[in-house]
Write a protein that holds these residues in place. Structure first.
Motif, PDB file in Angstrom:
ATOM      1  N   ASP A  65       5.641  -4.101   3.715  1.00  0.00           N
ATOM      2  CA  ASP A  65       5.315  -3.845   5.123  1.00  0.00           C
ATOM      3  C   ASP A  65       4.761  -2.426   5.250  1.00  0.00           C
ATOM      4  OD1 ASP A  65       5.157  -4.040   7.867  1.00  0.00           O
ATOM      5  OD2 ASP A  65       7.249  -3.472   8.172  1.00  0.00           O
ATOM      6  N   ASP A  66       3.548  -2.230   4.745  1.00  0.00           N
ATOM      7  CA  ASP A  66       2.920  -0.913   4.747  1.00  0.00           C
ATOM      8  C   ASP A  66       1.412  -1.101   4.737  1.00  0.00           C
ATOM      9  OD1 ASP A  66       2.460  -1.774   2.174  1.00  0.00           O
ATOM     10  OD2 ASP A  66       3.649  -0.230   1.190  1.00  0.00           O
ATOM     11  N   ASN A  68      -0.864  -0.569   2.498  1.00  0.00           N
ATOM     12  CA  ASN A  68      -1.350  -1.246   1.294  1.00  0.00           C
ATOM     13  C   ASN A  68      -1.081  -2.746   1.353  1.00  0.00           C
ATOM     14  OD1 ASN A  68      -2.403   1.012   0.051  1.00  0.00           O
ATOM     15  ND2 ASN A  68      -0.634   1.368  -1.264  1.00  0.00           N
ATOM     16  N   PHE A  93       8.139  -1.367   0.340  1.00  0.00           N
ATOM     17  CA  PHE A  93       6.847  -0.808  -0.045  1.00  0.00           C
ATOM     18  C   PHE A  93       6.124  -1.761  -0.990  1.00  0.00           C
ATOM     19  CE2 PHE A  93       9.120   3.141   1.021  1.00  0.00           C
ATOM     20  CZ  PHE A  93       8.198   3.688   1.911  1.00  0.00           C
ATOM     21  N   THR A  94       4.826  -1.895  -0.790  1.00  0.00           N
ATOM     22  CA  THR A  94       4.014  -2.717  -1.682  1.00  0.00           C
ATOM     23  C   THR A  94       3.984  -2.099  -3.078  1.00  0.00           C
ATOM     24  OG1 THR A  94       2.642  -3.454   0.153  1.00  0.00           O
ATOM     25  CG2 THR A  94       1.700  -3.662  -2.052  1.00  0.00           C
TER      26      THR A  94
END
Length: 297
Positions: A65-66, A68, A93-94
């Motif tokens: 969910d960012d 990227n 984070f991806t």
């Protein structure tokens, strides 16, 4: 040809950060060169190449969910991947992959941050088992957690194509080799799994452990393939090397395509070599010129 088919790819997606020096790489120093961000991840790369080959692809993965994650999801959707089983998890984070090549494009150093791929769990996949088992082929890769790979081996019924990714991650596959239809290790991975050192012996040992088809990547020497008692060994095609990243993923996509289109073992190896050459001659991970026509020569 397998009709009314689609391919399920279960695997990682990440943002690739690639650095390439203009001249010979000098370690422990600042090197002039280029730095690029491109969509990556073994699973995503294979899914991307299958889309280029004209296949219907359902990609089962986890996005962070960012920014990227949003960019990667958008790029996958624009390629035509079905993402109805993919998840975006808040607060995650991806994954990212940082690598540095030499001036010729050969990778010298890589660093993986695979936080989001660890979220591809058996519980998550079990929610989509009907879709997974409705596929003509399921592709899995060694970046998946060990328990996830074991669950796949126990519950997935279509032909299973597996890329071990690395020697360390190949260890996760020991207990499920008999469930693998098509396996694509390199010599080091194959030797570690079998205790053998010669290509012929590695292939035979993997087949004896239950793998149906083995495509052993031997680097510049080409590919040795085995199925039953049949063996095919073909050298690499003449290649103008630009970048080696993504070559193995293109080979796996070609193996899937050749299976779906009923190519024999020799034709399948040729398709794989043509895909690998196409990837290596492109300054990026997925060569947009990859196509079914190219695989057929």
């Amino acid at each position: 040809m397998k009709h009314n088919r689609y391919v399920v790819v279960i695997g990682a997606v990440n943002m690739d950060i690639c650095g390439r020096p203009q001249k010979k790489l000098i370690f422990r120093d600042s090197n002039p060169g280029t730095v690029r961000l491109t969509p990556g991840g073994v699973g995503r790369n294979i899914a991307h190449d299958l889309c280029l080959l004209g296949e219907d692809v359902r990609f089962v993965t986890v996005f962070g969910d960012d920014p990227n994650g949003a960019a990667l999801r958008d790029s996958c959707a624009r390629l035509g991947m079905d993402l109805s089983c993919a998840q975006t998890i808040p607060g995650v984070f991806t994954s990212s992959y940082l690598y540095i090549t030499d001036e010729r494009g050969e990778m010298q150093l890589g660093l993986n941050d695979t936080d989001s791929s660890a979220r591809i769990t058996p519980d998550y996949l079990s929610e989509h088992l009907d879709v997974i088992n409705g596929a003509a082929v399921v592709v899995a890769e060694g970046n998946l957690p060990a328990e996830t790979l074991q669950w796949i081996g126990e519950h997935v019924t279509p032909p299973l194509f597996v890329d071990p990714v690395s020697v360390t991650k190949a260890e996760r596959l020991r207990g499920m080799l008999r469930r693998i239809h098509t396996f694509k290790p390199n010599i080091t991975e194959g030797a570690n799994l079998t205790g053998e050192s010669e290509p012929e012996q590695i292939v035979s040992a993997l087949l004896e452990q239950g793998v149906r088809r083995v495509f052993l990547s031997m680097g510049s020497m080409g590919i040795l393939a085995g199925e039953g008692t049949e063996r095919v060994m073909l050298p690499c095609l003449p290649t103008r090397l630009v970048n080696t990243t993504g070559g193995g993923d293109a080979v796996m996509a070609a193996l899937v395509w050749a299976y779906l289109h009923d190519r024999d073992l020799r034709e399948t190896v040729l398709c794989a070599l043509r895909a690998g050459r196409c990837a290596a001659e492109y300054d990026g991970t997925n060569n947009p010129e990859l196509s079914a026509k190219l695989l057929l020569g």
